[in-house]
Design an enzyme around this catalytic site. Structure first.
Site, mmCIF file in Angstrom:
data_model
loop_
_atom_site.group_PDB
_atom_site.id
_atom_site.type_symbol
_atom_site.label_atom_id
_atom_site.label_comp_id
_atom_site.label_asym_id
_atom_site.label_seq_id
_atom_site.Cartn_x
_atom_site.Cartn_y
_atom_site.Cartn_z
ATOM 1 N N GLU A 244 0.736 -1.221 0.089
ATOM 2 C CA GLU A 244 -0.095 -0.140 -0.074
ATOM 3 C C GLU A 244 1.007 1.154 0.086
ATOM 4 O O GLU A 244 1.989 1.309 0.568
ATOM 5 C CB GLU A 244 -0.872 -0.205 1.251
ATOM 6 C CG GLU A 244 -1.835 -1.156 1.306
ATOM 7 C CD GLU A 244 -2.959 -1.177 2.226
ATOM 8 O OE1 GLU A 244 -3.681 -2.238 2.216
ATOM 9 O OE2 GLU A 244 -3.227 -0.330 3.144
ATOM 10 N N CYS B 249 3.335 8.410 1.184
ATOM 11 C CA CYS B 249 4.010 7.691 2.230
ATOM 12 C C CYS B 249 4.086 6.249 1.655
ATOM 13 O O CYS B 249 3.345 5.557 1.114
ATOM 14 C CB CYS B 249 2.896 7.457 3.429
ATOM 15 S SG CYS B 249 3.251 6.145 4.762
ATOM 16 N N CYS C 124 6.142 -7.199 7.132
ATOM 17 C CA CYS C 124 7.198 -6.443 7.945
ATOM 18 C C CYS C 124 7.569 -7.553 9.074
ATOM 19 O O CYS C 124 6.851 -8.376 9.552
ATOM 20 C CB CYS C 124 6.711 -5.435 8.646
ATOM 21 S SG CYS C 124 7.865 -4.599 9.758
ATOM 22 N N CYS D 273 6.131 -5.188 15.750
ATOM 23 C CA CYS D 273 5.689 -4.285 16.537
ATOM 24 C C CYS D 273 4.171 -4.794 16.856
ATOM 25 O O CYS D 273 3.228 -4.824 16.102
ATOM 26 C CB CYS D 273 5.636 -2.906 16.159
ATOM 27 S SG CYS D 273 7.395 -2.242 15.756
ATOM 28 N N CYS E 23 1.001 -2.578 15.673
ATOM 29 C CA CYS E 23 0.970 -2.209 14.120
ATOM 30 C C CYS E 23 0.196 -3.175 13.281
ATOM 31 O O CYS E 23 0.499 -4.642 13.429
ATOM 32 C CB CYS E 23 2.683 -2.302 13.443
ATOM 33 S SG CYS E 23 2.442 -1.800 11.935
ATOM 34 N N CYS F 38 -1.339 6.035 9.805
ATOM 35 C CA CYS F 38 -0.175 5.283 10.341
ATOM 36 C C CYS F 38 -0.597 3.972 10.941
ATOM 37 O O CYS F 38 -1.613 3.915 11.960
ATOM 38 C CB CYS F 38 0.318 6.192 11.358
ATOM 39 S SG CYS F 38 1.250 7.469 10.897
#
Ligand code: SAH
Length: 389
Positions: A96, A109, A116, A120, A123, A363
Site C-alpha cells: 500500500e 507514504c 514486515c 511491533c 501495528c 499510520c
C-alpha cells in the site's frame, strides 16, 4: 513473454538502462529518451512514448515493464485529498501507498517491504509477518504513481474537503510532490540497499530530480542502518520510532528493543546528529495506559536529554487502534498533557493529525488483506489501471 519474466525498467539507473537498450540493438541515445519518458514525464505506458519508434515500443512492450507491481485499487479519503493505492506484486502479495495533499505540499507514504518482520504489537502490518523485500523499482514505482495521481487531484476533489483542510482553492494543490516518507509497510533499514537505490533513482537530477532533503526514512531503530546513513553524502531526513522511554515497555511493544535497547539507540542517534548536523524526529505513538502518563513523559525527556541536547523533534501520534490488539488511543487530555510536559522540558513536540483514517490509510493501518483487496479489485482493475500504475 510471461509478465513476471519481463525486465522492470524502473530497476535500472541510466547506465544500466543504456546497456539494456544497446543489448536490444538500439543506439545509446534511445536510452536517454526512454529515461526521460520514465522519470521526467512519468509516462505510464509505452504507447504514449511518441518519440520512440513503433518497432522499439513493441520490443519494450514485449520484454519489459514500467514497474512490476499491478495497481489493484485506489481509495479516496478526506474529500479526495488522500488516496490509498493497493498494488499487487507478481506473487500477489499486496503493498500500500498513501498520497496526502495539504495546502502547498503533498506527501507520499511509501512501503519498503511487503509485510514486515519487526513484529511491533500495535501495528497492522506486523500482523502479516514478513512477505518480501521490495525492489528499488517497486519502491520508486509508488512515488511515480503518486506524482501521476497528484496531477489529477485538482479535477477530482470535493469543495467541502478543500474547505475543511484549509485550502483557498484548487490552486493550493501543488503540481509536484514535495515529500516522500518511508513510513508505509515494512522496515526500510531491513531492506537497506534496495531502499537506498530507490532514493538514488528518484534523486537523479536528470530524472525525477527529487531533493534528498525531501525524503524521510523512518526506522524501528536498527542501529547499523543509522550508522550507514550517517556516512551517506545525501541529506536524507531520519525519523526514529521510539514509542517508549522505558526498556521494559518498549521491548513489550517493539521486540527489536531487545536487540537495540533505548540507551544504545539514543547514542547512535546523537552520533548521527553530531556527524550530519541534521535534526532527527522521534515518533511516539500514544497508547492509553501503556506509555502515555506523566511518568513516561518524564522518562522520555530524561532519556532524550541525558547526554546533552541535540537537534530533535518529537511527533506524538495518538494510536490508530488495530483490531484484536486490545490497545486504544490516549485521551485528548493525556495527549495534550504529554506534549505540554515535553515542551516544558524544552523538547519541541507536535501532535500529528491523522490523514486517511476513513480509508484504513492512517499510520500503522496498512495491511493489505489480499483476499479482500483482490475481490474489491475485480471489475475495477481495468478502470483503475487507467490512473496509471
Ligand atoms: N518500520 C518503520 C516504518 C513504518 S511504520 C518504522 O517503524 O519506523 C511508520 C510509523 O507508523 C512508525 O512510527 C510506526 O511505529 C507507526 N505506527 C505503527 N502502527 C501504528 C498505529 N497503529 N498507530 C499509529 N502509528 C503507528
Amino acid at each position: 513473454m510471461q509478465p513476471d519474466r519481463k525486465i522492470d525498467l524502473l530497476n535500472l539507473d541510466l547506465p544500466a538502462l543504456t546497456e539494456q537498450v544497446k543489448a536490444w540493438g538500439q543506439p545509446a541515445f534511445r536510452a536517454k529518451q526512454l529515461w526521460r519518458q520514465l522519470w521526467v514525464k512519468q509516462t505510464a505506458s509505452f504507447a504514449d512514448m511518441s518519440d520512440l519508434s513503433k518497432a522499439f515500443r513493441d520490443k519494450l512492450e514485449e520484454e519489459s515493464c514500467i514497474g512490476s507491481m499491478r495497481l489493484l485499487t485506489v481509495r479516496r479519503g478526506d474529500g479526495g485529498l488522500t488516496r490509498k493505492a493497493v498494488f499487487a506484486l507478481p506473487g500477489n502479495e499486496t503493498v500500500e501507498t498513501v498520497l496526502m495533499v495539504y495546502p502547498g505540499r503533498a506527501t507520499v507514504c511509501v512501503s519498503s517491504q511487503a509485510g514486515c518482520p519487526m513484529g511491533c504489537t500495535f501495528c497492522a502490518t506486523a500482523k502479516l509477518g514478513f512477505q518480501q523485500d521490495l525492489t528499488p523499482g517497486q519502491i520508486a514505482q509508488q512515488v511515480l504513481w503518486s506524482q501521476r495521481i497528484l496531477r489529477e487531484i485538482p479535477h477530482d476533489v470535493d469543495d467541502s474537503g478543500l474547505t475543511r483542510h484549509r485550502f483557498a482553492d484548487t490552486s493550493d494543490i501543488p503540481e509536484r510532490l514535495t515529500n516522500a516518507v518511508f513510513m508505509g509497510m515494512g522496515e526500510p533499514f531491513n531492506n537497506y540497499d534496495n531502499w537506498r537505490e530507490s532514493v538514488d533513482l528518484l534523486h537523479d537530477p536528470e530524472g525525477f530530480n527529487f531533493g534528498a532533503r525531501n525524503f524521510t526514512v523512518s526506522t524501528v531503530g536498527l542501529i547499523p542502518g543509522i550508522q550507514k546513513l550517517m556516512d551517506d553524502p545525501l541529506q536524507i531526513n531520519l525519523a526514529i520510532s521510539l514509542h517508549a522511554a522505558d526498556d521494559e515497555i518498549r521491548s513489550d511493544m517493539m521486540p527489536v528493543n531487545r536487540r537495540y535497547p533505548i540507551a544504545d539507540l539514543i547514542d547512535a542517534v546523537r552520533e548521527y546528529t553530531e556527524k550530519t548536523h541534521r535534526r532527527v524526529s522521534f515518533e511516539y505513538v500514544l497508547i492509553d495506559g501503556k506509555n502515555d502518563d506523566q511518568e513516561e513523559a518524564e522518562k522520555l525527556a530524561d532519556v532524550l536529554l541525558a547526554g546533552g541536547k541535540f537537534p530533535m523533534h518529537v511527533n506524538l501520534i495518538p494510536l490508530n487502534p488495530v483490531a484484536d490488539t486490545g490497545m486504544t488511543r490516549s485521551s485528548r487530555d493525556r495527549v495534550r498533557a504529554f506534549r505540554d510536559y515535553l515542551e516544558l522540558r524544552g523538547i519541541p513536540a507536535t501532535v500529528r493529525i491523522q490523514r486517511g483514517v476513513d480509508i484504513d490509510a492512517a499510520c500503522g493501518q496498512l495491511a493489505g488483506d489480499v483476499a479482500k483487496e483482490l475481490r474489491a479489485a475485480e471489475g475495477t482493475a481495468e478502470e483503475e489501471n487507467g490512473v496509471g500504475a
